[in-house]
Motif scaffolding. Structure first.
Motif, PDB file in Angstrom:
ATOM      1  N   LYS A 186      39.830  26.759  38.442  1.00  0.00           N
ATOM      2  CA  LYS A 186      41.218  27.195  38.622  1.00  0.00           C
ATOM      3  C   LYS A 186      41.579  28.293  37.639  1.00  0.00           C
ATOM      4  O   LYS A 186      42.263  29.267  37.995  1.00  0.00           O
ATOM      5  N   THR A 187      41.121  28.181  36.396  1.00  0.00           N
ATOM      6  CA  THR A 187      41.422  29.228  35.414  1.00  0.00           C
ATOM      7  C   THR A 187      40.663  30.516  35.718  1.00  0.00           C
ATOM      8  O   THR A 187      41.108  31.607  35.352  1.00  0.00           O
ATOM      9  N   ALA A 188      39.515  30.387  36.386  1.00  0.00           N
ATOM     10  CA  ALA A 188      38.710  31.566  36.727  1.00  0.00           C
ATOM     11  C   ALA A 188      39.269  32.300  37.935  1.00  0.00           C
ATOM     12  O   ALA A 188      38.962  33.487  38.138  1.00  0.00           O
ATOM     13  N   ALA A 189      40.080  31.620  38.740  1.00  0.00           N
ATOM     14  CA  ALA A 189      40.640  32.240  39.943  1.00  0.00           C
ATOM     15  C   ALA A 189      41.650  33.309  39.557  1.00  0.00           C
ATOM     16  O   ALA A 189      42.609  33.041  38.837  1.00  0.00           O
ATOM     17  N   ASN A 190      41.442  34.521  40.040  1.00  0.00           N
ATOM     18  CA  ASN A 190      42.372  35.629  39.805  1.00  0.00           C
ATOM     19  C   ASN A 190      43.150  35.977  41.065  1.00  0.00           C
ATOM     20  O   ASN A 190      44.350  36.215  41.015  1.00  0.00           O
ATOM     21  N   ILE A 191      42.446  36.036  42.197  1.00  0.00           N
ATOM     22  CA  ILE A 191      43.088  36.309  43.485  1.00  0.00           C
ATOM     23  C   ILE A 191      42.565  35.314  44.512  1.00  0.00           C
ATOM     24  O   ILE A 191      41.357  35.174  44.670  1.00  0.00           O
ATOM     25  N   ILE A 192      43.483  34.632  45.178  1.00  0.00           N
ATOM     26  CA  ILE A 192      43.126  33.669  46.221  1.00  0.00           C
ATOM     27  C   ILE A 192      44.019  33.919  47.447  1.00  0.00           C
ATOM     28  O   ILE A 192      45.248  33.947  47.332  1.00  0.00           O
ATOM     29  N   SER A 210      39.990  40.667  22.181  1.00  0.00           N
ATOM     30  CA  SER A 210      39.852  40.051  23.507  1.00  0.00           C
ATOM     31  C   SER A 210      41.018  39.111  23.767  1.00  0.00           C
ATOM     32  O   SER A 210      41.253  38.177  23.003  1.00  0.00           O
ATOM     33  N   LEU A 211      41.749  39.398  24.853  1.00  0.00           N
ATOM     34  CA  LEU A 211      42.824  38.528  25.317  1.00  0.00           C
ATOM     35  C   LEU A 211      42.571  38.268  26.797  1.00  0.00           C
ATOM     36  O   LEU A 211      42.867  39.126  27.632  1.00  0.00           O
ATOM     37  N   PRO A 212      41.966  37.134  27.140  1.00  0.00           N
ATOM     38  CA  PRO A 212      41.504  36.899  28.513  1.00  0.00           C
ATOM     39  C   PRO A 212      42.566  37.189  29.572  1.00  0.00           C
ATOM     40  O   PRO A 212      43.661  36.638  29.533  1.00  0.00           O
ATOM     41  N   GLY A 213      42.218  38.081  30.507  1.00  0.00           N
ATOM     42  CA  GLY A 213      43.104  38.404  31.611  1.00  0.00           C
ATOM     43  C   GLY A 213      44.143  39.460  31.297  1.00  0.00           C
ATOM     44  O   GLY A 213      44.776  39.995  32.203  1.00  0.00           O
ATOM     45  N   LEU A 214      44.336  39.785  30.018  1.00  0.00           N
ATOM     46  CA  LEU A 214      45.335  40.764  29.616  1.00  0.00           C
ATOM     47  C   LEU A 214      44.680  42.076  29.218  1.00  0.00           C
ATOM     48  O   LEU A 214      43.527  42.104  28.790  1.00  0.00           O
ATOM     49  N   LYS A 215      45.429  43.173  29.332  1.00  0.00           N
ATOM     50  CA  LYS A 215      44.942  44.443  28.828  1.00  0.00           C
ATOM     51  C   LYS A 215      44.869  44.386  27.306  1.00  0.00           C
ATOM     52  O   LYS A 215      45.684  43.745  26.641  1.00  0.00           O
ATOM     53  N   THR A 216      43.889  45.073  26.752  1.00  0.00           N
ATOM     54  CA  THR A 216      43.701  45.069  25.301  1.00  0.00           C
ATOM     55  C   THR A 216      44.791  45.889  24.615  1.00  0.00           C
ATOM     56  O   THR A 216      45.063  47.020  25.034  1.00  0.00           O
ATOM     57  N   SER A 268      42.842  43.343  35.178  1.00  0.00           N
ATOM     58  CA  SER A 268      43.981  43.932  34.471  1.00  0.00           C
ATOM     59  C   SER A 268      43.751  45.391  34.116  1.00  0.00           C
ATOM     60  O   SER A 268      44.698  46.130  33.855  1.00  0.00           O
ATOM     61  N   ALA A 269      42.489  45.816  34.124  1.00  0.00           N
ATOM     62  CA  ALA A 269      42.159  47.216  33.833  1.00  0.00           C
ATOM     63  C   ALA A 269      41.754  47.985  35.083  1.00  0.00           C
ATOM     64  O   ALA A 269      41.343  49.139  34.994  1.00  0.00           O
ATOM     65  N   HIS A 270      41.851  47.338  36.269  1.00  0.00           N
ATOM     66  CA  HIS A 270      41.397  47.963  37.512  1.00  0.00           C
ATOM     67  C   HIS A 270      42.420  47.748  38.625  1.00  0.00           C
ATOM     68  O   HIS A 270      42.279  46.864  39.467  1.00  0.00           O
ATOM     69  N   LYS A 271      43.432  48.595  38.643  1.00  0.00           N
ATOM     70  CA  LYS A 271      44.513  48.468  39.623  1.00  0.00           C
ATOM     71  C   LYS A 271      44.012  48.676  41.048  1.00  0.00           C
ATOM     72  O   LYS A 271      44.419  47.954  41.969  1.00  0.00           O
ATOM     73  N   GLU A 272      43.140  49.680  41.250  1.00  0.00           N
ATOM     74  CA  GLU A 272      42.671  49.993  42.604  1.00  0.00           C
ATOM     75  C   GLU A 272      41.849  48.835  43.168  1.00  0.00           C
ATOM     76  O   GLU A 272      41.985  48.478  44.349  1.00  0.00           O
ATOM     77  N   ASN A 311      48.113  36.087  33.529  1.00  0.00           N
ATOM     78  CA  ASN A 311      47.866  37.233  32.660  1.00  0.00           C
ATOM     79  C   ASN A 311      47.533  38.489  33.452  1.00  0.00           C
ATOM     80  O   ASN A 311      47.939  39.596  33.086  1.00  0.00           O
ATOM     81  N   VAL A 312      46.758  38.336  34.528  1.00  0.00           N
ATOM     82  CA  VAL A 312      46.452  39.486  35.380  1.00  0.00           C
ATOM     83  C   VAL A 312      47.733  40.022  36.009  1.00  0.00           C
ATOM     84  O   VAL A 312      47.977  41.238  36.014  1.00  0.00           O
ATOM     85  N   ALA A 313      48.566  39.125  36.540  1.00  0.00           N
ATOM     86  CA  ALA A 313      49.832  39.547  37.142  1.00  0.00           C
ATOM     87  C   ALA A 313      50.721  40.252  36.131  1.00  0.00           C
ATOM     88  O   ALA A 313      51.332  41.289  36.427  1.00  0.00           O
ATOM     89  N   LYS A 314      50.763  39.717  34.926  1.00  0.00           N
ATOM     90  CA  LYS A 314      51.590  40.307  33.873  1.00  0.00           C
ATOM     91  C   LYS A 314      51.097  41.699  33.503  1.00  0.00           C
ATOM     92  O   LYS A 314      51.893  42.638  33.372  1.00  0.00           O
ATOM     93  N   SER A 315      49.792  41.863  33.368  1.00  0.00           N
ATOM     94  CA  SER A 315      49.219  43.150  32.974  1.00  0.00           C
ATOM     95  C   SER A 315      49.467  44.224  34.026  1.00  0.00           C
ATOM     96  O   SER A 315      49.725  45.390  33.702  1.00  0.00           O
ATOM     97  N   LEU A 316      49.395  43.831  35.297  1.00  0.00           N
ATOM     98  CA  LEU A 316      49.523  44.803  36.395  1.00  0.00           C
ATOM     99  C   LEU A 316      50.928  44.820  36.989  1.00  0.00           C
ATOM    100  O   LEU A 316      51.172  45.543  37.956  1.00  0.00           O
ATOM    101  N   LYS A 317      51.824  44.015  36.406  1.00  0.00           N
ATOM    102  CA  LYS A 317      53.201  43.941  36.872  1.00  0.00           C
ATOM    103  C   LYS A 317      53.277  43.574  38.350  1.00  0.00           C
ATOM    104  O   LYS A 317      53.959  44.217  39.156  1.00  0.00           O
ATOM    105  N   LEU A 318      52.530  42.528  38.688  1.00  0.00           N
ATOM    106  CA  LEU A 318      52.490  42.030  40.058  1.00  0.00           C
ATOM    107  C   LEU A 318      53.117  40.648  40.126  1.00  0.00           C
ATOM    108  O   LEU A 318      53.275  39.971  39.098  1.00  0.00           O
TER     109      LEU A 318
END
Length: 364
Positions: A340-346, A240-246, A98-102, A354-361
């Motif tokens: 499954k909860t640890a999977a971010n990209i498959i 700390s909000l897992p997967g979300l930007k602070t 969520s903090a690393h778009k590239e 939360n990752v998708a929400k933070s990066l608007k994906l």
């Protein structure tokens, strides 16, 4: 499964993804493990120890990246490692996407699977792979903050504990999660005057029962945050909000009322930071000033104590590494709630909401 680990190349990152004892267990289970030469030396693990455990020592990181199915790291890959991404590769490490778009964009482009320690959640709400490192970061944040309050280090010159007849330093912890709890433990031991803020009243009640009148607990709203922070000599950003930007709860406008040389240690920098001006720093160049306030925003604090951190991390991660190795990533995702909860990209898709929400994906 063909598993590997490499030497971390982030600035002053001395941890390593696998210990010799865990490699021994993986080999006993029938897996092959490749280790880049010199990977464990800074964590006190020699190549000879790895070989005795059954690992094959590989001369270059590239060969490990190119050959393995499952790569065990500590920190998220940096730009110079993006060229190694490919399909049929799973990376298991701290990712902080969520903090690393590239980084996220490259993983999606190449179809590389990303499994993240920091989002791995148990059914009872625990974060077992994040907990040991956040415990270290929390404890170190108190020590680091006390050190940088010294005038010779650029701080205001106040002793964290005070002395008889002389006031103690005011320390404020924003966030009562694992980082905050561990920072609190250390700061109380150091003799600081400690205030901790959170929105979880139950957690604040538990801390109040433990420490009684030795600490101040406050509900984390804008008024309480501003009052506490403007009177602080040391602020620990422990949100700390897992997967979300602070969320940026520590506002720059507060700095006008703070004593010059006051210190903010932003442990939440991995997820974007908890101040409006936070930016990642390194162990080589750890601090910067904004409006006279010293900011310490090193993104890999536990990397400074690898003898402790590597062992603690491996104790937490090994059961999940072993499960992925045994079942394969697809079956592990099907059968294990935690994986499954640890999977971010498959397979080229973001699968963590939360990752998708933070990066608007798009979330799949």
């Amino acid at each position: 499964m063909l598993i590997g680990t490499i030497k971390e190349i982030m600035n002053n990152e001395y941890r390593v993804g696998l210990t010799a004892s865990n490699i021994y267990e993986l080999v006993e289970q029938g897996h092959e493990v490749l280790v880049e030469k010199g990977s464990g030396v800074n964590s006190g693990i020699s190549d000879e120890e790895y070989q005795e455990a059954g690992a094959k020592i590989i001369e270059t990181a590239k060969e490990v990246w190119d050959r393995v199915e499952l790569l065990i790291k500590v920190k998220e890959p940096i730009e110079s490692e993006f060229k190694y991404f490919r399909k049929n590769l799973t990376i298991f490490s701290y990712m902080h996407l969520s903090a690393h778009k590239e980084l996220t964009a490259e993983l999606l482009k190449k179809g590389t699977n990303a499994i993240s320690y920091e989002t791995l959640l148990t059914k009872d709400g625990e974060l077992p792979c994040l907990k040991p490192m956040s415990s270290i970061a929390g404890r170190m944040s108190a020590i680091i903050g006390a050190e940088y309050l010294q005038k010779a280090k650029g701080g205001s010159g106040i002793l964290i504990s005070g002395l008889p007849g002389v006031k103690r330093a005011n320390a404020v912890i924003v966030g009562a999660g694992n980082v905050g709890e561990n920072a609190l433990k250390m700061l109380v031991g150091l003799g600081a005057n400690v205030t901790i803020l959170d929105v979880n009243i139950k957690k604040l009640g538990l801390l109040d029962d433990i420490y009684k009148n030795r600490i101040q607990t406050l509900y984390s709203d804008s008024e309480n945050l501003e009052k506490a922070i403007t009177n602080a000599d040391l602020v620990i950003g422990a949100i700390s909000l897992p997967g979300l930007k602070t969320p940026k709860l520590i506002k720059r406008k507060y700095y006008k009322k703070m004593r010059p040389g006051s210190v903010i240690v932003d442990v939440a920098i991995d997820q974007g930071g908890s101040t409006e001006v936070s930016k990642p720093t390194t162990h080589d160049d750890p601090i910067f000033y904004v409006d006279g306030i010293l900011h310490y925003c090193v993104a890999n604090i536990p990397g400074a104590v690898p003898l402790t951190a590597t062992e603690a991390l491996n104790n937490a991660t090994f059961r999940y590494i072993s499960l992925i190795a045994k079942l394969g990533i697809e079956n592990a995702l099907e059968t294990s709630y935690e994986i499954k909860t640890a999977a971010n990209i498959i397979n080229g898709k973001v699968v963590n909401e939360n990752v998708a929400k933070s990066l608007k994906l798009n979330f799949n």
